[in-house]
Design a protein around this motif. Structure first.
Motif, PDB file in Angstrom:
ATOM      1  N   THR A   1       0.803  -1.216   0.000  1.00 48.71           N
ATOM      2  CA  THR A   1       0.000   0.000   0.000  1.00 48.71           C
ATOM      3  C   THR A   1       0.838   1.269   0.000  1.00 48.71           C
ATOM      4  N   ALA A   2       2.131   1.149   0.182  1.00 49.97           N
ATOM      5  CA  ALA A   2       2.977   2.339   0.256  1.00 49.97           C
ATOM      6  C   ALA A   2       3.070   2.995  -1.123  1.00 49.97           C
ATOM      7  N   GLY A   3       2.924   4.315  -1.115  1.00 45.29           N
ATOM      8  CA  GLY A   3       3.053   5.056  -2.359  1.00 45.29           C
ATOM      9  C   GLY A   3       4.518   5.315  -2.652  1.00 45.29           C
ATOM     10  N   PRO A   4       4.776   6.092  -3.693  1.00 47.83           N
ATOM     11  CA  PRO A   4       6.168   6.411  -3.991  1.00 47.83           C
ATOM     12  C   PRO A   4       6.766   7.228  -2.848  1.00 47.83           C
ATOM     13  N   ARG A   5       8.021   6.965  -2.562  1.00 46.75           N
ATOM     14  CA  ARG A   5       8.705   7.651  -1.468  1.00 46.75           C
ATOM     15  C   ARG A   5       9.017   9.091  -1.888  1.00 46.75           C
ATOM     16  N   PRO A   6       8.582  10.079  -1.093  1.00 41.79           N
ATOM     17  CA  PRO A   6       8.906  11.469  -1.435  1.00 41.79           C
ATOM     18  C   PRO A   6      10.411  11.709  -1.373  1.00 41.79           C
ATOM     19  N   ARG A   7      10.867  12.627  -2.198  1.00 42.65           N
ATOM     20  CA  ARG A   7      12.300  12.942  -2.197  1.00 42.65           C
ATOM     21  C   ARG A   7      12.772  13.411  -0.839  1.00 42.65           C
ATOM     22  N   ARG A   8      11.934  14.168  -0.139  1.00 41.09           N
ATOM     23  CA  ARG A   8      12.326  14.671   1.178  1.00 41.09           C
ATOM     24  C   ARG A   8      12.603  13.524   2.142  1.00 41.09           C
ATOM     25  N   LEU A   9      11.808  12.485   2.055  1.00 42.54           N
ATOM     26  CA  LEU A   9      12.015  11.311   2.908  1.00 42.54           C
ATOM     27  C   LEU A   9      13.312  10.605   2.523  1.00 42.54           C
ATOM     28  N   THR A  10      13.579  10.515   1.238  1.00 40.83           N
ATOM     29  CA  THR A  10      14.824   9.902   0.776  1.00 40.83           C
ATOM     30  C   THR A  10      16.022  10.707   1.256  1.00 40.83           C
ATOM     31  N   TYR A  11      15.951  12.034   1.156  1.00 41.77           N
ATOM     32  CA  TYR A  11      17.052  12.882   1.624  1.00 41.77           C
ATOM     33  C   TYR A  11      17.265  12.728   3.127  1.00 41.77           C
ATOM     34  N   ALA A  12      16.169  12.668   3.885  1.00 43.87           N
ATOM     35  CA  ALA A  12      16.289  12.482   5.335  1.00 43.87           C
ATOM     36  C   ALA A  12      16.933  11.140   5.641  1.00 43.87           C
ATOM     37  N   ALA A  13      16.565  10.104   4.899  1.00 48.75           N
ATOM     38  CA  ALA A  13      17.151   8.779   5.114  1.00 48.75           C
ATOM     39  C   ALA A  13      18.642   8.782   4.787  1.00 48.75           C
ATOM     40  N   VAL A  14      19.007   9.451   3.710  1.00 51.57           N
ATOM     41  CA  VAL A  14      20.425   9.510   3.325  1.00 51.57           C
ATOM     42  C   VAL A  14      21.236  10.270   4.375  1.00 51.57           C
ATOM     43  N   LEU A  15      20.727  11.415   4.837  1.00 48.23           N
ATOM     44  CA  LEU A  15      21.452  12.180   5.856  1.00 48.23           C
ATOM     45  C   LEU A  15      21.574  11.392   7.159  1.00 48.23           C
ATOM     46  N   THR A  16      20.518  10.698   7.542  1.00 54.17           N
ATOM     47  CA  THR A  16      20.558   9.879   8.753  1.00 54.17           C
ATOM     48  C   THR A  16      21.568   8.748   8.589  1.00 54.17           C
ATOM     49  N   ALA A  17      21.589   8.123   7.412  1.00 55.05           N
ATOM     50  CA  ALA A  17      22.556   7.053   7.158  1.00 55.05           C
ATOM     51  C   ALA A  17      23.984   7.579   7.186  1.00 55.05           C
ATOM     52  N   LEU A  18      24.195   8.774   6.630  1.00 54.62           N
ATOM     53  CA  LEU A  18      25.541   9.365   6.654  1.00 54.62           C
ATOM     54  C   LEU A  18      26.007   9.623   8.078  1.00 54.62           C
ATOM     55  N   GLU A  19      25.094  10.058   8.942  1.00 56.74           N
ATOM     56  CA  GLU A  19      25.456  10.258  10.340  1.00 56.74           C
ATOM     57  C   GLU A  19      25.828   8.927  10.998  1.00 56.74           C
ATOM     58  N   GLY A  20      25.086   7.882  10.676  1.00 56.96           N
ATOM     59  CA  GLY A  20      25.414   6.562  11.210  1.00 56.96           C
ATOM     60  C   GLY A  20      26.763   6.069  10.715  1.00 56.96           C
ATOM     61  N   VAL A  21      27.038   6.281   9.441  1.00 57.16           N
ATOM     62  CA  VAL A  21      28.334   5.887   8.882  1.00 57.16           C
ATOM     63  C   VAL A  21      29.456   6.700   9.533  1.00 57.16           C
ATOM     64  N   GLY A  22      29.210   7.997   9.746  1.00 53.71           N
ATOM     65  CA  GLY A  22      30.207   8.835  10.407  1.00 53.71           C
ATOM     66  C   GLY A  22      30.513   8.367  11.812  1.00 53.71           C
ATOM     67  N   LEU A  23      29.479   7.999  12.552  1.00 56.22           N
ATOM     68  CA  LEU A  23      29.689   7.460  13.900  1.00 56.22           C
ATOM     69  C   LEU A  23      30.471   6.148  13.858  1.00 56.22           C
ATOM     70  N   THR A  24      30.153   5.309  12.883  1.00 53.34           N
ATOM     71  CA  THR A  24      30.863   4.035  12.755  1.00 53.34           C
ATOM     72  C   THR A  24      32.337   4.260  12.444  1.00 53.34           C
ATOM     73  N   VAL A  25      32.609   5.128  11.483  1.00 49.51           N
ATOM     74  CA  VAL A  25      33.998   5.413  11.104  1.00 49.51           C
ATOM     75  C   VAL A  25      34.755   6.020  12.284  1.00 49.51           C
ATOM     76  N   GLY A  26      34.119   6.975  12.969  1.00 50.98           N
ATOM     77  CA  GLY A  26      34.766   7.579  14.131  1.00 50.98           C
ATOM     78  C   GLY A  26      35.027   6.562  15.230  1.00 50.98           C
ATOM     79  N   GLY A  27      34.068   5.675  15.471  1.00 50.65           N
ATOM     80  CA  GLY A  27      34.247   4.657  16.497  1.00 50.65           C
ATOM     81  C   GLY A  27      35.360   3.684  16.162  1.00 50.65           C
TER      82      GLY A  27
END
Length: 149
Positions: free
Chosen positions: A12-38
């Motif tokens: 039932t999910a519609g197409p993912r809005p670009r804003r949601l995709t951008y938020a997911a990418v930024l959140t993932a980048l923060e997670g990757v940054g924490l991983t690399v720093g750790g």
């Protein structure tokens, strides 16, 4: 769970809005940054000569474990799961004091503070956007469906 409780099933999910995709990418980048720093702190703690090896290893492991929160939230945002917005917002709120402390330093940490603050603020704006909340199936207060008795 019923379909009413989980309105964003893949069927039932519609197409993912670009804003949601951008938020997911930024959140993932923060997670990757924490991983690399750790991992970086962990390797320096084990291979280098830190003042306190136990403290360095503990910090490295803690950062890697903390990276799970934004990485799982990013995965949920990509899959349009409503639960994922909360962990992502928490990550952004926790990033702001870190950015502030980096901005107070008189060193090369200032650009990192600017980048972290910009990413956190941008992600917060993207996550509270009406198109994002609608795509995640999040309803505002007072808009819950009437329950029949």
């Amino acid at each position: 769970m019923t379909k009413e409780q989980s309105p964003t099933t893949p069927e039932t999910a519609g197409p993912r809005p670009r804003r949601l995709t951008y938020a997911a990418v930024l959140t993932a980048l923060e997670g990757v940054g924490l991983t690399v720093g750790g991992v970086w702190v962990l390797v320096l703690g084990l291979a280098g000569e830190p003042d306190d090896r136990r403290q360095a290893v503990t910090l490295g492991v803690t950062l890697v474990v903390l990276a799970l929160l934004p990485l799982l939230a990013a995965r949920g945002l990509f899959a349009q799961r409503g639960w994922s917005r909360g962990p992502s917002i928490i990550t952004q709120i926790l990033a702001l004091p870190v950015a502030y402390s980096l901005l107070q330093a008189d060193s090369i940490a200032i650009p990192a503070g600017i980048a972290i603050a910009a990413a956190a603020i941008a992600t917060l704006v993207l996550l509270i956007n009406p198109a994002t909340t609608e795509a995640l199936g999040i309803r505002g207060p007072g808009s819950a469906p009437d329950q029949q008795k």
